[in-house]
Design a protein around this motif. Sequence first.
Motif, PDB file in Angstrom:
ATOM      1  N   GLY A 201     -17.615   8.283  -9.188  1.00  0.00           N
ATOM      2  CA  GLY A 201     -16.583   7.304  -8.862  1.00  0.00           C
ATOM      3  C   GLY A 201     -16.229   7.284  -7.376  1.00  0.00           C
ATOM      4  N   ILE A 202     -17.078   7.873  -6.524  1.00  0.00           N
ATOM      5  CA  ILE A 202     -16.782   8.026  -5.098  1.00  0.00           C
ATOM      6  C   ILE A 202     -17.696   7.121  -4.274  1.00  0.00           C
ATOM      7  N   PHE A 203     -17.082   6.441  -3.284  1.00  0.00           N
ATOM      8  CA  PHE A 203     -17.841   5.667  -2.296  1.00  0.00           C
ATOM      9  C   PHE A 203     -17.971   6.518  -1.039  1.00  0.00           C
ATOM     10  N   THR A 204     -19.215   6.655  -0.526  1.00  0.00           N
ATOM     11  CA  THR A 204     -19.479   7.424   0.692  1.00  0.00           C
ATOM     12  C   THR A 204     -19.979   6.474   1.780  1.00  0.00           C
ATOM     13  N   ALA A 205     -19.299   6.449   2.923  1.00  0.00           N
ATOM     14  CA  ALA A 205     -19.642   5.496   3.997  1.00  0.00           C
ATOM     15  C   ALA A 205     -20.967   5.882   4.650  1.00  0.00           C
ATOM     16  N   PRO A 206     -21.960   4.984   4.626  1.00  0.00           N
ATOM     17  CA  PRO A 206     -23.229   5.283   5.287  1.00  0.00           C
ATOM     18  C   PRO A 206     -23.226   4.909   6.779  1.00  0.00           C
ATOM     19  N   LEU A 207     -22.262   4.074   7.206  1.00  0.00           N
ATOM     20  CA  LEU A 207     -22.163   3.623   8.592  1.00  0.00           C
ATOM     21  C   LEU A 207     -20.729   3.709   9.067  1.00  0.00           C
ATOM     22  N   LYS A 208     -20.590   3.895  10.378  1.00  0.00           N
ATOM     23  CA  LYS A 208     -19.264   3.780  10.966  1.00  0.00           C
ATOM     24  C   LYS A 208     -18.869   2.316  10.935  1.00  0.00           C
ATOM     25  N   GLY A 209     -17.634   2.046  10.498  1.00  0.00           N
ATOM     26  CA  GLY A 209     -17.225   0.660  10.475  1.00  0.00           C
ATOM     27  C   GLY A 209     -15.895   0.459   9.797  1.00  0.00           C
ATOM     28  N   ALA A 210     -15.522  -0.822   9.716  1.00  0.00           N
ATOM     29  CA  ALA A 210     -14.293  -1.214   9.031  1.00  0.00           C
ATOM     30  C   ALA A 210     -14.664  -1.708   7.639  1.00  0.00           C
ATOM     31  N   TYR A 211     -14.005  -1.145   6.621  1.00  0.00           N
ATOM     32  CA  TYR A 211     -14.324  -1.456   5.229  1.00  0.00           C
ATOM     33  C   TYR A 211     -13.084  -1.998   4.531  1.00  0.00           C
ATOM     34  N   MET A 212     -13.339  -2.900   3.595  1.00  0.00           N
ATOM     35  CA  MET A 212     -12.268  -3.453   2.763  1.00  0.00           C
ATOM     36  C   MET A 212     -12.418  -2.891   1.349  1.00  0.00           C
ATOM     37  N   PHE A 213     -11.302  -2.360   0.782  1.00  0.00           N
ATOM     38  CA  PHE A 213     -11.304  -1.822  -0.585  1.00  0.00           C
ATOM     39  C   PHE A 213     -10.180  -2.483  -1.383  1.00  0.00           C
ATOM     40  N   ARG A 214     -10.461  -2.626  -2.694  1.00  0.00           N
ATOM     41  CA  ARG A 214      -9.457  -3.239  -3.569  1.00  0.00           C
ATOM     42  C   ARG A 214      -9.568  -2.617  -4.968  1.00  0.00           C
ATOM     43  N   VAL A 215      -8.379  -2.462  -5.613  1.00  0.00           N
ATOM     44  CA  VAL A 215      -8.325  -1.920  -6.960  1.00  0.00           C
ATOM     45  C   VAL A 215      -7.419  -2.795  -7.820  1.00  0.00           C
ATOM     46  N   THR A 216      -7.818  -3.010  -9.079  1.00  0.00           N
ATOM     47  CA  THR A 216      -6.984  -3.740 -10.046  1.00  0.00           C
ATOM     48  C   THR A 216      -6.787  -2.859 -11.278  1.00  0.00           C
ATOM     49  N   ILE A 217      -5.571  -2.959 -11.886  1.00  0.00           N
ATOM     50  CA  ILE A 217      -5.299  -2.160 -13.095  1.00  0.00           C
ATOM     51  C   ILE A 217      -4.679  -3.057 -14.169  1.00  0.00           C
ATOM     52  N   TYR A 218      -4.852  -2.604 -15.411  1.00  0.00           N
ATOM     53  CA  TYR A 218      -4.296  -3.329 -16.555  1.00  0.00           C
ATOM     54  C   TYR A 218      -3.813  -2.291 -17.566  1.00  0.00           C
ATOM     55  N   GLY A 219      -2.655  -2.551 -18.189  1.00  0.00           N
ATOM     56  CA  GLY A 219      -2.111  -1.622 -19.182  1.00  0.00           C
ATOM     57  C   GLY A 219      -1.231  -2.311 -20.195  1.00  0.00           C
ATOM     58  N   HIS A 220      -0.673  -1.479 -21.120  1.00  0.00           N
ATOM     59  CA  HIS A 220       0.231  -1.988 -22.144  1.00  0.00           C
ATOM     60  C   HIS A 220       1.629  -1.437 -21.879  1.00  0.00           C
ATOM     61  N   GLY A 221       2.657  -2.215 -22.310  1.00  0.00           N
ATOM     62  CA  GLY A 221       4.032  -1.815 -22.101  1.00  0.00           C
ATOM     63  C   GLY A 221       4.386  -0.501 -22.798  1.00  0.00           C
ATOM     64  N   GLY A 222       5.428   0.134 -22.258  1.00  0.00           N
ATOM     65  CA  GLY A 222       5.891   1.398 -22.805  1.00  0.00           C
ATOM     66  C   GLY A 222       5.460   2.567 -21.967  1.00  0.00           C
ATOM     67  N   THR A 223       4.315   2.459 -21.248  1.00  0.00           N
ATOM     68  CA  THR A 223       3.822   3.526 -20.373  1.00  0.00           C
ATOM     69  C   THR A 223       3.404   2.906 -19.044  1.00  0.00           C
TER      70      THR A 223
END
Length: 301
Positions: A201-223
């Motif tokens: 689950g890990i991204f390793t940068a192969p080049l020096k640079g500027a990177y954009m990352f994004r994460v989305t999550i989904y769940g059910h109520g109560g927790t």
Amino acid sequence: MKALVCILLLLETFVFVAQQQVDGGLNENEISQQISSEDERQNPPRTDTLRAEASTDSQQYCNLGIPDIHAALRELTATVTEQKANIRELTTTVTEQKGNIRELTTTVTEQKENIRALETQLREQQTFILDELKKKNDEISNLTLSKVEELRKENREREIAFSAGLMQSGSGHVGPFTTEITLTYRKVLTNIGNAYNPVTGIFTAPLKGAYMFRVTIYGHGGTAATVSIFKNGEQVVVAHDVQAQDRLNSSNGVVLVLDVGDVVYVRLWPKTRIYGISHENLNTFSGFLLFPLREQELCRM
């Protein structure tokens, strides 16, 4: 009548003397002899009476104003001599002009030869320049093709992007756990450059640079549903949502400057959970290279 004869005789004598002067010239004795000969030819001796009459008539004609023949001849001789001098002068001038014309002709010939030599030299230079230009164009074409190929290769190396879903198959909850865990997004949708590892689950940068990352999550109520994006063990941004019931979702993104070997991953918070369905990809982790950076640019940041 005798006066007319005398005048004709004088004119004939003038013409003859002039012709002789032009042909080679006569002295005064020869002129006198010529006049005497012409006089005898025109007036042959007849009698003493005729001579006396002729002498008397001659005297009378001279007294009437007929010019002195010797003075006229001298004047004519001077004129002829002057004309001869003029002719010699003109001849000299013509000779000089001919010499000038020959000199000019020689100069023109030399100039023509020089022009032909210059034309030949110009054609040789044009040929040389065209050959050089062709060589330069070939070199530029080769360099351009080489550079294009190099840029293509470099761009291929810079083509870094990935996107992955949480569930490889099926559906279900992940969490809650008592401690943070690193989420492994196993369903790889895109992995250009193979910089993302679906096992860890890990991204390793192969080049020096500027990177954009994004994460989305989904769940059910109560927790609550809460995840964080980490860079090299340091939390960067959080996506969080909590409700008593019904569905919940959240997302977040960040641009990170990474050096070669830097790692980025997502961690689930303790006591939170997310719900995933494989074919819907409700929970995703994505990233891509915006642009590479040189060492000095990286230092400024």
